[in-house]
Enzyme design. Structure first.
Site, PDB file in Angstrom:
ATOM      1  N   ASP A 277      30.791  24.809  49.798  1.00 43.11           N
ATOM      2  CA  ASP A 277      32.235  24.743  49.672  1.00 43.11           C
ATOM      3  C   ASP A 277      32.657  23.286  49.054  1.00 43.11           C
ATOM      4  O   ASP A 277      31.938  22.254  49.368  1.00 43.11           O
ATOM      5  CB  ASP A 277      33.079  24.975  50.767  1.00 43.11           C
ATOM      6  CG  ASP A 277      34.574  25.253  50.626  1.00 43.11           C
ATOM      7  OD1 ASP A 277      34.820  26.535  50.615  1.00 43.11           O
ATOM      8  OD2 ASP A 277      35.284  24.451  50.333  1.00 43.11           O
ATOM      9  N   ILE A 278      33.652  23.102  48.270  1.00 44.05           N
ATOM     10  CA  ILE A 278      33.900  21.833  47.684  1.00 44.05           C
ATOM     11  C   ILE A 278      34.552  21.219  48.536  1.00 44.05           C
ATOM     12  O   ILE A 278      34.671  19.968  48.465  1.00 44.05           O
ATOM     13  CB  ILE A 278      34.881  22.011  46.229  1.00 44.05           C
ATOM     14  CG1 ILE A 278      34.722  21.030  45.417  1.00 44.05           C
ATOM     15  CG2 ILE A 278      36.196  22.512  46.541  1.00 44.05           C
ATOM     16  CD1 ILE A 278      35.284  21.085  44.026  1.00 44.05           C
TER      17      ILE A 278
ATOM     18  N   ASN B 151      38.328  35.905  53.764  1.00 44.17           N
ATOM     19  CA  ASN B 151      39.509  36.267  53.663  1.00 44.17           C
ATOM     20  C   ASN B 151      40.032  37.306  52.524  1.00 44.17           C
ATOM     21  O   ASN B 151      39.190  37.480  51.807  1.00 44.17           O
ATOM     22  CB  ASN B 151      40.379  34.814  53.257  1.00 44.17           C
ATOM     23  CG  ASN B 151      40.507  33.705  54.222  1.00 44.17           C
ATOM     24  OD1 ASN B 151      40.628  34.226  55.438  1.00 44.17           O
ATOM     25  ND2 ASN B 151      39.971  32.707  54.118  1.00 44.17           N
TER      26      ASN B 151
ATOM     27  N   GLU C 165      42.417  32.097  48.458  1.00 43.39           N
ATOM     28  CA  GLU C 165      42.811  31.485  47.337  1.00 43.39           C
ATOM     29  C   GLU C 165      42.211  31.859  46.043  1.00 43.39           C
ATOM     30  O   GLU C 165      42.768  31.732  45.289  1.00 43.39           O
ATOM     31  CB  GLU C 165      42.547  29.814  47.481  1.00 43.39           C
ATOM     32  CG  GLU C 165      43.430  29.218  48.709  1.00 43.39           C
ATOM     33  CD  GLU C 165      42.952  27.850  48.832  1.00 43.39           C
ATOM     34  OE1 GLU C 165      42.219  27.364  48.049  1.00 43.39           O
ATOM     35  OE2 GLU C 165      43.631  27.256  49.792  1.00 43.39           O
ATOM     36  N   VAL C 166      40.835  32.050  46.137  1.00 49.45           N
ATOM     37  CA  VAL C 166      40.019  32.702  45.186  1.00 49.45           C
ATOM     38  C   VAL C 166      39.930  33.831  45.240  1.00 49.45           C
ATOM     39  O   VAL C 166      39.005  34.665  45.918  1.00 49.45           O
ATOM     40  CB  VAL C 166      38.620  31.857  45.170  1.00 49.45           C
ATOM     41  CG1 VAL C 166      37.939  32.187  43.812  1.00 49.45           C
ATOM     42  CG2 VAL C 166      38.953  30.307  45.327  1.00 49.45           C
TER      43      VAL C 166
ATOM     44  N   HIS D 126      34.043  36.484  48.732  1.00 44.49           N
ATOM     45  CA  HIS D 126      33.304  35.266  48.966  1.00 44.49           C
ATOM     46  C   HIS D 126      33.283  35.551  50.804  1.00 44.49           C
ATOM     47  O   HIS D 126      34.280  35.643  51.176  1.00 44.49           O
ATOM     48  CB  HIS D 126      33.513  34.070  48.618  1.00 44.49           C
ATOM     49  CG  HIS D 126      35.192  33.611  48.744  1.00 44.49           C
ATOM     50  ND1 HIS D 126      36.151  34.091  48.119  1.00 44.49           N
ATOM     51  CD2 HIS D 126      35.775  32.935  49.744  1.00 44.49           C
ATOM     52  CE1 HIS D 126      37.318  33.749  48.726  1.00 44.49           C
ATOM     53  NE2 HIS D 126      36.950  32.988  49.450  1.00 44.49           N
TER      54      HIS D 126
HETATM   55  P1  5GP Z   1      39.675  31.363  50.236  1.00 46.70           P
HETATM   56  O1  5GP Z   1      40.843  30.456  50.767  1.00 46.70           O
HETATM   57  O2  5GP Z   1      39.813  32.159  49.175  1.00 46.70           O
HETATM   58  O3  5GP Z   1      39.231  32.394  51.311  1.00 46.70           O
HETATM   59  O4  5GP Z   1      38.644  30.324  50.184  1.00 46.70           O
HETATM   60  C1  5GP Z   1      38.262  29.613  48.846  1.00 46.70           C
HETATM   61  C2  5GP Z   1      37.285  28.741  49.235  1.00 46.70           C
HETATM   62  O5  5GP Z   1      36.688  28.113  47.918  1.00 46.70           O
HETATM   63  C3  5GP Z   1      37.791  27.504  49.940  1.00 46.70           C
HETATM   64  O6  5GP Z   1      37.179  27.022  51.039  1.00 46.70           O
HETATM   65  C4  5GP Z   1      37.656  26.151  48.791  1.00 46.70           C
HETATM   66  O7  5GP Z   1      37.562  24.989  49.267  1.00 46.70           O
HETATM   67  C5  5GP Z   1      36.655  26.589  48.043  1.00 46.70           C
HETATM   68  N1  5GP Z   1      36.657  26.100  46.499  1.00 46.70           N
HETATM   69  C6  5GP Z   1      37.818  26.306  45.742  1.00 46.70           C
HETATM   70  N2  5GP Z   1      37.542  25.783  44.518  1.00 46.70           N
HETATM   71  C7  5GP Z   1      36.103  25.542  44.470  1.00 46.70           C
HETATM   72  C8  5GP Z   1      35.198  25.100  43.422  1.00 46.70           C
HETATM   73  O8  5GP Z   1      35.616  24.903  42.512  1.00 46.70           O
HETATM   74  N3  5GP Z   1      33.856  24.704  43.833  1.00 46.70           N
HETATM   75  C9  5GP Z   1      33.694  25.222  45.249  1.00 46.70           C
HETATM   76  N4  5GP Z   1      32.349  24.991  45.276  1.00 46.70           N
HETATM   77  N5  5GP Z   1      34.473  25.678  46.183  1.00 46.70           N
HETATM   78  C10 5GP Z   1      35.775  25.635  45.854  1.00 46.70           C
END
Ligand code: 5GP
Length: 123
Positions: A38-39, A94, A102-103, A107
């Site tokens: 994760d970033i 999520n 968010e994405v 995942h």
């Molecule tokens: P969500 O909130 O969608 O369940 O989790 C998305 C996750 O993706 C977050 O923990 C966020 O830090 C991670 N993330 C978002 N953008 C990037 C990216 O460009 N690269 C990586 N490696 N992780 C990302």
């Protein structure tokens, strides 16, 4: 405007990582599964595991993916968790707006590496 939680958005960040348009350290790269750190890590170990297919969230994945994809995905999660978090881990997946997803590409997040805090903090 297309709703990213209803129609798969090929412009999402993980789709770009899958196409090699954005960088990610590939911890695991198989026919159906990719994993990378994760970033913005929320724990000492914070790994994202994604299917290579176009699935928005877990409901979509489990309804539409093949048994081969589903098995490959969860076996990869188990292997990564055992390898990177031998003393235990937490999985987060999520889905949708109430979860804060968010994405919009399915995942699973593997968190561990040291003792984790509260499971669901107040929003
Ligand atoms: P969500 O909130 O969608 O369940 O989790 C998305 C996750 O993706 C977050 O923990 C966020 O830090 C991670 N993330 C978002 N953008 C990037 C990216 O460009 N690269 C990586 N490696 N992780 C990302």
């Amino acid at each position: 405007m297309v709703d990213a939680f209803e129609t798969y958005d090929d412009g999402n960040i993980f789709a770009k990582i899958l196409r090699g348009e954005l960088p990610a350290k590939r911890l695991l790269d198989e026919e159906h599964v990719l994993a990378f750190p994760d970033i913005a890590p929320q724990a000492l170990v914070h790994i994202l595991v994604i299917p290579k297919g176009r699935y928005i969230a877990q409901g979509d994945f489990h309804a539409s993916a093949s048994e081969t994809e589903i098995t490959a995905f969860w076996r990869a999660v188990a292997r990564l968790a055992a390898e990177h978090c031998p003393d235990g881990h937490r999985l987060i997946a999520n889905q949708g707006r109430h979860s804060g997803q968010e994405v919009p590409h399915f995942h699973v997040q593997i968190l561990g590496g040291r003792r984790l805090g509260a499971l669901v903090p107040e929003a």
